[in-house]
Scaffold this motif. Structure first.
Motif, PDB file in Angstrom:
ATOM      1  N   THR A   1       0.828  -1.223   0.019  1.00 16.13           N
ATOM      2  CA  THR A   1       0.071   0.050  -0.108  1.00 16.13           C
ATOM      3  C   THR A   1       0.944   1.278   0.040  1.00 16.13           C
ATOM      4  N   THR A   2       0.367   2.344  -0.584  1.00 13.37           N
ATOM      5  CA  THR A   2       1.122   3.550  -0.559  1.00 13.37           C
ATOM      6  C   THR A   2       1.125   4.191   0.838  1.00 13.37           C
ATOM      7  N   LEU A   3       0.000   4.236   1.701  1.00 14.60           N
ATOM      8  CA  LEU A   3      -0.105   4.563   3.060  1.00 14.60           C
ATOM      9  C   LEU A   3       0.309   3.357   3.725  1.00 14.60           C
ATOM     10  N   THR A   4       1.192   3.989   4.875  1.00 15.67           N
ATOM     11  CA  THR A   4       1.337   2.887   6.143  1.00 15.67           C
ATOM     12  C   THR A   4       0.084   2.755   6.803  1.00 15.67           C
ATOM     13  N   ALA A   5       0.161   1.780   7.724  1.00 14.82           N
ATOM     14  CA  ALA A   5      -0.835   1.314   8.608  1.00 14.82           C
ATOM     15  C   ALA A   5      -1.479   2.453   9.442  1.00 14.82           C
ATOM     16  N   ASP A   6      -0.230   3.197   9.758  1.00 16.20           N
ATOM     17  CA  ASP A   6      -0.642   4.359  10.858  1.00 16.20           C
ATOM     18  C   ASP A   6      -1.109   5.510  10.091  1.00 16.20           C
TER      19      ASP A   6
ATOM     20  N   THR B   1      -4.723   4.887   9.452  1.00 15.59           N
ATOM     21  CA  THR B   1      -5.559   5.169  10.699  1.00 15.59           C
ATOM     22  C   THR B   1      -5.730   6.487  11.016  1.00 15.59           C
ATOM     23  N   ALA B   2      -4.703   7.265  10.746  1.00 17.90           N
ATOM     24  CA  ALA B   2      -5.017   8.747  11.084  1.00 17.90           C
ATOM     25  C   ALA B   2      -5.866   9.335   9.900  1.00 17.90           C
ATOM     26  N   LEU B   3      -5.991   8.894   8.743  1.00 13.82           N
ATOM     27  CA  LEU B   3      -6.755   9.232   7.681  1.00 13.82           C
ATOM     28  C   LEU B   3      -8.363   9.081   8.254  1.00 13.82           C
ATOM     29  N   LEU B   4      -8.259   7.712   8.736  1.00 14.34           N
ATOM     30  CA  LEU B   4      -9.848   7.367   9.292  1.00 14.34           C
ATOM     31  C   LEU B   4     -10.197   8.131  10.414  1.00 14.34           C
ATOM     32  N   ARG B   5      -9.306   8.512  11.234  1.00 14.15           N
ATOM     33  CA  ARG B   5      -9.711   9.270  12.268  1.00 14.15           C
ATOM     34  C   ARG B   5      -9.998  10.663  12.073  1.00 14.15           C
ATOM     35  N   TYR B   6      -9.244  11.276  10.951  1.00 10.11           N
ATOM     36  CA  TYR B   6      -9.676  12.431  10.551  1.00 10.11           C
ATOM     37  C   TYR B   6     -11.064  12.620   9.705  1.00 10.11           C
ATOM     38  N   ARG B   7     -11.296  11.382   9.085  1.00 15.47           N
ATOM     39  CA  ARG B   7     -12.574  11.374   8.417  1.00 15.47           C
ATOM     40  C   ARG B   7     -13.708  11.112   9.668  1.00 15.47           C
ATOM     41  N   GLN B   8     -13.514  10.505  10.349  1.00 15.65           N
ATOM     42  CA  GLN B   8     -14.473  10.361  11.607  1.00 15.65           C
ATOM     43  C   GLN B   8     -14.711  11.795  12.493  1.00 15.65           C
ATOM     44  N   ALA B   9     -13.516  12.353  12.533  1.00 16.97           N
ATOM     45  CA  ALA B   9     -13.558  13.922  13.161  1.00 16.97           C
ATOM     46  C   ALA B   9     -14.451  14.667  12.427  1.00 16.97           C
ATOM     47  N   LEU B  10     -14.349  14.611  11.150  1.00 15.54           N
ATOM     48  CA  LEU B  10     -15.261  15.472  10.354  1.00 15.54           C
ATOM     49  C   LEU B  10     -16.860  15.105  10.359  1.00 15.54           C
ATOM     50  N   ARG B  11     -17.015  13.669  10.565  1.00 13.47           N
ATOM     51  CA  ARG B  11     -18.429  13.196  10.580  1.00 13.47           C
ATOM     52  C   ARG B  11     -18.865  13.550  11.905  1.00 13.47           C
TER      53      ARG B  11
END
Length: 144
Positions: free
Chosen positions: A105-110, A113-123
């Protein structure tokens, strides 16, 4: 060109202009007579973002726009939030596709995870104290 008129509603907002020759004022419309110079000034001011309403003397005048209502502010914030989510949809999709393909993958696991947390913070923004007068959370550094 004939005499100019400014039509207005019950709240004093100017709703349109009429001309005694080209477009006479309909019987059901409330209007006030204005000069051609005032008509031009009002048209120019509206083109620059001003609103037109009756002043204390009952004559049309230019005013600054009214501030947005709370509902309008919420709509604008939702649009900004939705835009931020849409801007990162491709990253989530790419990461999931890369995982399915199995070539790494282009993104690391961390980072993911940071991307998903950011998206959840937006929601979660709409439920936050102070909504809609909030700032969007900062996107992770790798989101460009």
């Amino acid at each position: 060109m004939g005499q100019k008129f400014a039509a207005y509603d019950a709240q004093g907002a100017v709703t349109g202009f009429y001309d005694s020759v080209d477009s006479p004022v309909p019987d059901a419309v409330t209007a006030v007579e204005i000069t051609a110079e005032l008509w031009q000034e009002l048209i120019n001011g509206q083109g620059q973002g001003k609103r037109i309403a009756l002043d204390a003397n009952g004559m049309p005048a230019l005013f600054d726009p009214l501030p947005p209502t709370r509902a309008q502010q919420a709509d604008m914030m939702r649009a900004r939030r939705d835009g931020a989510l849409a801007a990162t949809d491709w990253l989530v999709s790419r990461h999931q596709d890369e995982k399915l393909i199995g070539d790494g993958t282009t993104l690391t696991a961390d980072e993911f995870t940071a991307l998903l947390r950011y998206r959840q913070a937006l929601r979660d923004l709409a439920d936050a104290t102070g909504w809609p007068n909030l700032e969007l959370p900062d996107a992770p550094d790798f989101v460009t």
